[in-house]
Scaffold this active site. Structure first.
Site, PDB file in Angstrom:
ATOM      1  N   HIS A 162     -11.825  -6.163   8.783  1.00  0.00           N
ATOM      2  CA  HIS A 162     -12.563  -5.713   7.236  1.00  0.00           C
ATOM      3  C   HIS A 162     -13.816  -4.867   7.616  1.00  0.00           C
ATOM      4  O   HIS A 162     -14.684  -5.136   6.605  1.00  0.00           O
ATOM      5  CB  HIS A 162     -12.704  -7.063   6.748  1.00  0.00           C
ATOM      6  CG  HIS A 162     -11.371  -7.684   6.248  1.00  0.00           C
ATOM      7  ND1 HIS A 162     -10.808  -8.767   7.239  1.00  0.00           N
ATOM      8  CD2 HIS A 162     -10.968  -8.219   5.223  1.00  0.00           C
ATOM      9  CE1 HIS A 162      -9.735  -9.417   6.469  1.00  0.00           C
ATOM     10  NE2 HIS A 162      -9.937  -8.916   5.330  1.00  0.00           N
ATOM     11  N   GLU A 215       0.869  -1.143   0.199  1.00  0.00           N
ATOM     12  CA  GLU A 215       0.135   0.191   0.079  1.00  0.00           C
ATOM     13  C   GLU A 215       0.662   1.368  -0.188  1.00  0.00           C
ATOM     14  O   GLU A 215       0.396   2.273  -0.845  1.00  0.00           O
ATOM     15  CB  GLU A 215      -1.041  -0.125   1.095  1.00  0.00           C
ATOM     16  CG  GLU A 215      -2.179  -1.028   0.856  1.00  0.00           C
ATOM     17  CD  GLU A 215      -1.898  -2.438   1.251  1.00  0.00           C
ATOM     18  OE1 GLU A 215      -0.922  -2.841   1.487  1.00  0.00           O
ATOM     19  OE2 GLU A 215      -2.531  -3.299   1.099  1.00  0.00           O
TER      20      GLU A 215
END
Ligand SMILES: Cc1ncc(C[n+]2csc(CCOP(=O)(O)OP(=O)(O)O)c2C)c(N)n1
Ligand SMILES: Cc1ncc(C[n+]2csc(CCOP(=O)(O)OP(=O)(O)O)c2C)c(N)n1
Ligand SMILES: [Mg+2]
Ligand SMILES: [Mg+2]
Lengths: 340, 319, 340, 319
Positions: A143, A76
């Site tokens: 999540h 990322e």
């Protein structure tokens, strides 16, 4: 592989409707912006061959090719940083972070490089970072997060969390056309659950403008994201008790559209904020602080917040449901405030 | 290294048990009986079990989403794995965590997170802790191939190498990171090459041969325990299922799977053990029965366990 | 090399005083805790041989040795993660981040690993991350940030920002003895500018308790960090105008001591918040939101915030001074609020 | 590679100019005339100037705190460097940024940040941009030795290598990261070894010989421009001043500095140019005079420039 666009169009033709899901609205925005401006490209994990973890970009690779739809390595920081570099040299990258939870892994590049660039160098950083956020899918602490408030404490960023397909499409287009870094959270619970007619023609929704989704007289309810639907539901129920709710959908979380909020509170004299994010330093606190300053004279009751508690998002269904603000909670808080 | 019979049988048993647990998780998932996502390590049992067996009491192990069965040799009860996937209060996370993110520090098993490979640095820290406390222990951590792209991998390996910590870093190269093949993740042919950047010993081994895995990792563990520093071991295998339960894995060519099916770590090991006489047909049947019962019991335990209570929602955020 | 402790003791003996600077107070806390508990160790960049960028740990390496004072490689993620691992296996690491701005480079380990561990695993993570924060030293956008509000939106962390030497020492000791991850920001402007008598004996200050630094009748001013001194200055000036200020020093930013705040506002009926951090989603917004809910009936005026504007911290002296809330700004806002 | 006379002289000129600027910055700092911190690259001029000279118009360069003089060959006016340190509105950051964190995208110079080495990924992104736009350009970035420990280093190099981008990564190994010596920062003897982890070409060169630097980096730049992918170049040198203005550098043994003083990149280069006849005594005097005037003018410019206006404080956060 048929693309989202084709699928939606096919469906629409059959049904003589233009109903699109929240997810399809986002796909369409990406597709149309890729067609419109060849400086736009997408980058992220598994967005090409696989079409994205949520299939937002299914079929994109075939149509736009590897130079526009880039499957990035699992890093990322690396690809957010690279997107910033590309943005500084003439392109308009749209980054997908597979789950909003993982945006923390690229944090420093966003808050220190992208956000502070224009103030110091007057160079635009036209990058969009989009990512599915939010809970409700039994996906546990890693999540399901709603990280939007963190980024709303970073001058130089714009933070958008649309609550409807129509807004999602129009705001994503604005985000892509914006010359500033925009963090765009898509509530994953809405992806396939919320559908709406979308106009045929190109349209945008301005970043920074809240939307009054329902006009009312008694209480201003300020919300955004997945809580918009629950707030509207609550408003429907409250009508029968004689309580008229004004529902403001912030849409843009930063910068806040304080004017719309204050105008509404001046009218209703009562304010409550509903969000899925945790309570402490969620957007609700900033909204409340603004009201308590600028609309104090008009206030006819305490400013109430209906939010998740200050805990990680728990997995087990019973816990997750208890974590999330529910329509009942909103109805209850609104009734209490009304009777204050 | 000569692996004794007891260990050989244990390796076999835990691989079988691990596979049976995962097969059951898959069918429960398909039946919609569990709220959790599933991440299956089918085909990778030789690595997870072989590595975990190479540790001693007091050592720590840090798993990823795909390595839950590595907890078995470290003493994790299968009941806990099912209870976790069911979101029951009897799980080690009391239903707060999902899928394979459970652990038990009393057994040296970290409760890891989704962010990959965040427990590489944490595991290096456990190794530092052992060194500072002069404890004769070792910290072992797993990573996938894809996760080696992340900065946490680099910082952990550098940290462990500069401080010469008793750490073992295992990379399960199963050729895919979700849908992303090795070729889009890295340019090196072998991930163990990356050890050179830290002047660390690195090796690439057959991840489908449990004895190879056990022996090589045991060597690295012994070396770490002896104060000779960290090692990076790449164990090559193949992810035989989709990334998670809902991934049909269309991006993997059927021939590739077919090729790897022939290398199944359990089938081949069982054949070998039978051939060399370590395992008889009867014993296999006995193991199968025992495992079936264990799994049955574990599922029943999970099914019958209560969910957490809503009232406890906000407890335990702090000590 | 004489240690901070020796130096302070020597100075004290000569002067028959126990005056210590804010920096010395912190050094002493670290020193004493290292002596008290051999599970405590320090890790960070340049803290050993060099004694730390601000010399907080000067002389520590000689006394405690390389196993207690660890010079880490330049990798915030690596050594924060490692500290978490050490904390989970029986030690009590105290991490120094050279400047608070660089804590962003270890963000993910803090918010996803350390903060969420206990809720899921019931394992304590006794780690302290301490770092010099704040502006005023002409150090520009990357050596002047006040990142505390971000971390106050992370359940599982405790966030401390002491405003005096006495509090700094007592709170740091509490932080080191706490079984939870504590983020401890030291305002670098105060390091050598603020001195105070410290008691000889071991003492701690509880985390989570605000402190009324000055009692007053007219306005509750809630503040923390370097703004405490400016607020006290303002209060001194306001006295002559007949305005009596109650000054609450939050000390712990998260979890907030809401009770102390609300009790004060119930008494004074007017509230203002002063902080150096930027306005949007600074701690001030959470404080205001709490007051606007729980003390609404007592309020006799809008809740005012005196904060930095929503921009990066600028370098040039004129800009930095304009960025920072000044005593004049506080006096001005308080006077206006008083006259409301 | 034959380096022509014009370039040889330019290399000389910019090293001299760079050093003169830094010497002046130091004395202004010591006099307390500037509000900014200073980060001096004395002794490292061969790397910064040699690398910057190897680029063409349209290429990008990403500096660190210590590399401001690399901007000179790319067209940065010395006035800007002083105005920046003075916090004046005439600087490229209009006084918002401090020290060496200035830039000018019209000249391909990024306005970098303090976080190290955050512009490795950003620079890889510029390289991606060139590749996607089929522009014949190259992105070059600097890092220190210490900063190679960070994840951003790893992710940038991996990204550039997987995507085969036209990027050059230069590491200035000046043996210290603030007070931290190489030995506490990494276990490899040569940082260029780290290129192996990315299957990238890597080399270690003498960072005090400007022609060596220029030639090697030029080769890497040409290779990148030719579509042959990225390169990692470690240039070995020594930091001859403290980390920043207030660091007396007590942790560096005097003998080490003495040894490196003899390798001064400017003295040696000047001697060589004189010897081979590229440079005469008169030309040296002329260059000295020109540089003195340039620096004088730049300081005067900075001194006379206005500070930013308070009213403009909140402008430009957004486009
Ligand atoms: C930092 C981070 N980014 C993205 C993800 C989402 N994600 C989960 S698993 C996965 C692929 C992991 O690949 P690999 O490391 O090879 O492990 P494997 O799943 O093959 O065992 C991704 C991208 C994640 N967990 N963490
Ligand atoms: C991520 C990060 N952590 C810490 C710092 C503080 N810091 C500034 S320079 C420096 C040392 C850098 O060493 P090196 O990379 O070798 O570069 P050099 O200063 O020697 O040129 C440190 C620790 C920083 N700038 N960035
Ligand atoms: Mg993999
Ligand atoms: Mg260095």
């Amino acid at each position: 592989m048929s693309t989202v666009k084709e699928k939606v169009n096919a469906t629409n033709k059959e049904a003589q409707l233009k109903q699109s899901s929240y997810l399809e609205a986002i796909s369409l925005a990406l597709w149309e912006e890729l067609e419109r401006d060849d400086r736009v490209f997408l980058i992220g994990e598994d967005i090409g061959v696989y079409g994205g973890a949520f299939k937002v970009t299914e079929g994109f690779l075939d149509h736009f090719g590897e130079d526009r739809i880039i499957d990035a390595p699992l890093e990322e920081t690396g690809f957010i940083g690279a997107a910033i570099g590309a943005a500084l040299t003439g392109l308009r990258p749209v980054v997908e972070i597979q789950y909003a939870d993982f945006i923390s892994c690229g944090w420093d590049q966003i808050v220190n490089v992208a956000a502070k660039m224009h103030y110091r160098s007057f160079e635009p950083v036209p990058i969009v970072i989009r990512s599915p956020s939010g809970a409700g899918l039994r996906a546990g602490p890693f999540h399901s997060q709603s990280p939007e408030a963190w980024f709303s404490h970073v001058p130089g960023l714009k933070v958008v969390v649309p609550g409807t397909p129509y807004d999602a499409k129009g705001l994503l287009k604005s985000a892509i056309r914006d010359d500033n870094p925009v963090i765009f959270f898509e509530h994953k619970y809405l992806y396939r659950r919320l559908k709406e007619d979308l106009p045929d023609e190109d349209y945008t929704i301005p970043i920074g403008k809240a939307d009054v989704k329902r006009f009312g007289e008694d209480i201003s309810l300020i919300t955004y994201g997945a809580m918009l639907q629950k707030s509207l539901e609550a408003a429907d129920r409250l009508i029968s008790e004689g309580i008229s709710m004004e529902i403001i959908d912030l849409r843009t979380i930063y910068p806040l559209d304080i004017e719309t909020i204050i105008d509404s509170v001046k009218k209703t004299s009562k304010a409550m904020i509903v969000h899925e994010d945790i309570r402490t330093l969620g957007i609700g606190s900033e909204v409340a602080a603004n009201i308590a300053d600028a609309a104090f004279e008009y206030l006819d009751g305490p400013i109430k917040r209906v939010t998740a508690p200050d805990i990680p998002v728990p997995f087990s269904p019973i816990l997750e449901d208890a974590f999330l603000p529910q329509t009942d909670d909103i109805v209850h808080a609104a009734t209490e405030l009304f009777n204050y | 290294m000569r692996v004794n019979k007891k260990i050989k049988i244990e390796l076999y048993y835990y691989m079988r048990l691990g596979r049976a647990i995962e097969e059951r998780l898959e069918s429960l998932y398909r039946q919609g009986r569990m709220p959790s996502a599933i991440y299956l390590g089918r085909g990778q049992e030789a690595i997870t079990v072989g590595a975990a067996m190479a540790l001693e009491d007091g050592d720590t192990i840090a798993t990823t989403h795909r390595d839950v069965i590595a907890m078995l040799p470290r003493g994790m009860d299968p009941k806990m794995i099912f209870a976790q996937h069911y979101g029951k209060v009897t799980s080690p996370t009391k239903g707060r965590g999902e899928a394979t993110y459970l652990g038990d520090m009393s057994k040296g098993i970290f409760t890891t997170v989704s962010m990959l490979p965040d427990f590489y640095p944490v595991s290096a820290g456990a190794a530092l802790s052992f060194k500072l406390q002069k404890m004769p222990n070792v910290a072992l951590a797993f990573s996938g191939d894809g996760a080696t792209s992340r900065g946490d991998f680099h910082e952990a390996l550098n940290f462990a190498s500069v401080l010469q910590l008793p750490a073992v870093f295992v990379v399960e190269n199963n050729h895919f990171a979700y849908s992303t093949p090795n070729s889009k993740e890295m340019k090196v042919d072998q991930i163990s090459t990356r050890a050179i950047a830290y002047d660390m010993e690195g090796s690439t081994i057959d991840g489908n041969d449990v004895l190879t895995v056990y022996e090589n990792i045991k060597k690295a563990v012994d070396k770490a325990r002896g104060g000779k520093g960290p090692t990076l071991i790449e164990a090559v295998t193949m992810r035989m299922k989709g990334h998670s339960g809902h991934d049909p894995m269309n991006y993997v060519p059927e021939e590739l799977l077919e090729k790897w099916r022939k290398k199944d770590p359990i089938d081949n090991y069982q054949r070998r053990l039978k051939k060399e006489g370590t395992l008889t047909k009867e014993e296999i049947v006995r193991v199968s029965e025992e495992i079936e019962k264990t799994v049955e019991d574990a599922v029943a335990f999970a099914e019958e366990s209560p969910f957490p209570r809503e009232e406890d929602l906000v407890l335990d955020v702090y000590r």
